[in-house]
Design an enzyme around this catalytic site. Structure first.
Site: not given
Ligand code: XIL
Length: 375
Positions: A283, A174
Site C-alpha cells: 500500500d 515478520e
C-alpha cells in the site's frame, strides 16, 4: 441518489462490465488479447495473461459487497485477518474455521488463488497468536517442549485442512524486530530461539508437500542492517535445507518511498538465492508520496508512478510472481487506524477509490503488466 443506492448501482455496473474472470492459474484467461486490447481488459485479465498474480487483502465476510469488485479486478486474494492464528483460535486448539473455509470456497468458486496468511506471527496476542500462549509458556515446566508441540499441532491442523486448496502460505511472518536487525523477541523465539522458524517450515512442508512456503517480512529500507539480516536469514535457512520456497516483501509504504534502484536490487538479490519472490502487502499512502516527491502534480498520478516502479521491479525478475495490495479500496485501509499512519487519514493508499473506481495506479499497473504479455 443516496450513497448506498449509488454504491449498489456502481456494483451492478461493475458486475456488468466484469468480463467473467475465472482463471485457475494466471495462464488460463485467454478471452481478450490484453497486450493489444489493453483498455478492454481488467487488471485481473491482464495479469492472468501475463502469468502474474495481482491480489487484494480481503475481509473475512465473503458476503461483503466489495467482494464483487475483487473478482473483477484481482486474480488472487489474501485474508487480511481471518486466517491468522489468534483469529482462528482465540484459545489454543479451539478453532472456528467458519470465515476461513468460506474464503477458501469463495476463491475456488471464482477462480482466484488464495495466499494463506499467516501461520506463525509473534505480534499482537489475541490476533497474531492466541493470547493465552504466553501464560501457558509461563506455567510450563518445559516451555520449549510445550511450544514445539503446540506450534506443530497448529500448523498441521491448518495446513492439513487446506492441503491442495491453499497454494501458498506465509509460514512465518515478520521474524525480525521492527527496526531490526536482530530476530524479534516474541513468544516463539523466547521458547525455541531461532529454531522456531525452521521447525514451522518443516512441519508445514510435511502437512502439504505441494504448498509453496513463504517467509514474509516488512522492511523500512532496502539497504539497512535489517534488510541485510533478512537476506542472511533466508540464505541460512536454505543452506540448512529448510523448505523455504518463497520470500514475501510486504512493502507497506506509509513513511517513505524507497529509491527504485534499491528496491529493484534487493528483490534481485533475494531471487538470486533461488527463491520465488512476491510483493505481499503493498500500500502506498499519500503522506509517503509527499515526503518523496515535492511537486504540485495530482497526488494520485504520483502514486501511480510509485506503484508502477514497485511492480516493474518485480516483473523484471522471472522469479517474482505477484503483487498483493493490502486492501480493496481506499475507504477500508488498515493505515487509517494503525498508530503510525492514523493521523494522516485518509491515507487513500490503494488501487480502487472509495467508490470502488479504478485509480491512476490501477491503470499504470495494468499497462506495465500488459508489456510483459507483449514480450
Ligand atoms: C493488519 C490488518 O490489516 C489489520 O486489520 C489488523 O488489525 C492488524 O494486522 N503486516 C502484516 C499484516 O503481516 O497481517 C497486518 O495486517 C499489517 C502488517
Amino acid at each position: 441518489m443516496n450513497s448506498s443506492a449509488r454504491r449498489t448501482s456502481l456494483l451492478s455496473l461493475t458486475a456488468l462490465l466484469s468480463l467473467a474472470v475465472a482463471c485457475g492459474s494466471p495462464d488460463d484467461c485467454r478471452s481478450l488479447d490484453c497486450s493489444q486490447e489493453a483498455s478492454d481488459c481488467t487488471l485481473a485479465q491482464t495479469a492472468s495473461q501475463a502469468g502474474f498474480w495481482v491480489g487484494a487483502a480481503v475481509p473475512g465476510d465473503v458476503s461483503d459487497p466489495r467482494m464483487e469488485a475483487v473478482v473483477t479486478h484481482f486474480n488472487s486474494i489474501t485474508a487480511e485477518n481471518a486466517m491468522k492464528w489468534g483469529e482462528l483460535a482465540p484459545r489454543v486448539g479451539d478453532y472456528d474455521f467458519g470465515q476461513a473455509d468460506a474464503l477458501v470456497d469463495f476463491a475456488h468458486a471464482n477462480g482466484l488463488r488464495l495466499r494463506g496468511h499467516t501461520l506463525v506471527w509473534g505480534k499482537f496476542p489475541g490476533h497474531g497468536y492466541p493470547a493465552e500462549l504466553r501464560d501457558l509458556m509461563a506455567q510450563a515446566s518445559e516451555p520449549a517442549d510445550l511450544m514445539r508441540e503446540i506450534l506443530a499441532e497448529h500448523i498441521r491442523t491448518v495446513v492439513g485442512r487446506y492441503a491442495g486448496r491453499v497454494a501458498s502460505w506465509d509460514v512465518v511472518n515478520e521474524p525480525l524486530a521492527l527496526l531490526g536487525p536482530a530476530l524479534e523477541l516474541n513468544v516463539f523465539s523466547e521458547a525455541l530461539g531461532a529454531d522456531y522458524i525452521a521447525e514451522a517450515f518443516h512441519t508445514a512442508h510435511a502437512a502439504d508437500p505441494e504448498a509453496m512456503l513463504f517467509l514474509n517480512e516488512n522492511l523500512l529500507s532496502y539497504t539497512d542492517a535489517k534488510a541485510r539480516a533478512f537476506v542472511e536469514l533466508v540464505a541460512g535457512l536454505l543452506d540448512d535445507g529448510v523448505p523455504v520456497h518463497g520470500v514475501g516483501i510486504q512493502a507497506h509504504l506509509f513513511l517513505s518511498v524507497p529509491p527504485p534502484e534499491d528496491f529493484r536490487a534487493y528483490l534481485e538479490e533475494l531471487a538470486d538465492l533461488g527463491v520465488t519472490v512476491e510483493l505481499t502487502e503493498v500500500d502506498v499512502a499519500k503522506a509517503a508520496i509527499r515526503s518523496w516527491e515535492d511537486t504540485e502534480r495530482p497526488i494520485f498520478d504520483a502514486q501511480a508512478d510509485v506503484y508502477r516502479s514497485l511492480v516493474a521491479a518485480c516483473l523484471a525478475l522471472p522469479g517474482c510472481r505477484g503483487a498483493t495490495f493490502w486492501g480493496i479500496d481506499d475507504e477500508h485501509t488498515w493505515l487509517d487506524s494503525f498508530g503510525l499512519s492514523a493521523a494522516d487519514a485518509p491515507n487513500e493508499p490503494l488501487l480502487l477509490d472509495m467508490q470502488l473506481r479504478p485509480k491512476p495506479a490501477y491503470f499504470a499497473l495494468r499497462d506495465v503488466i500488459a508489456e510483459r504479455i507483449a514480450n
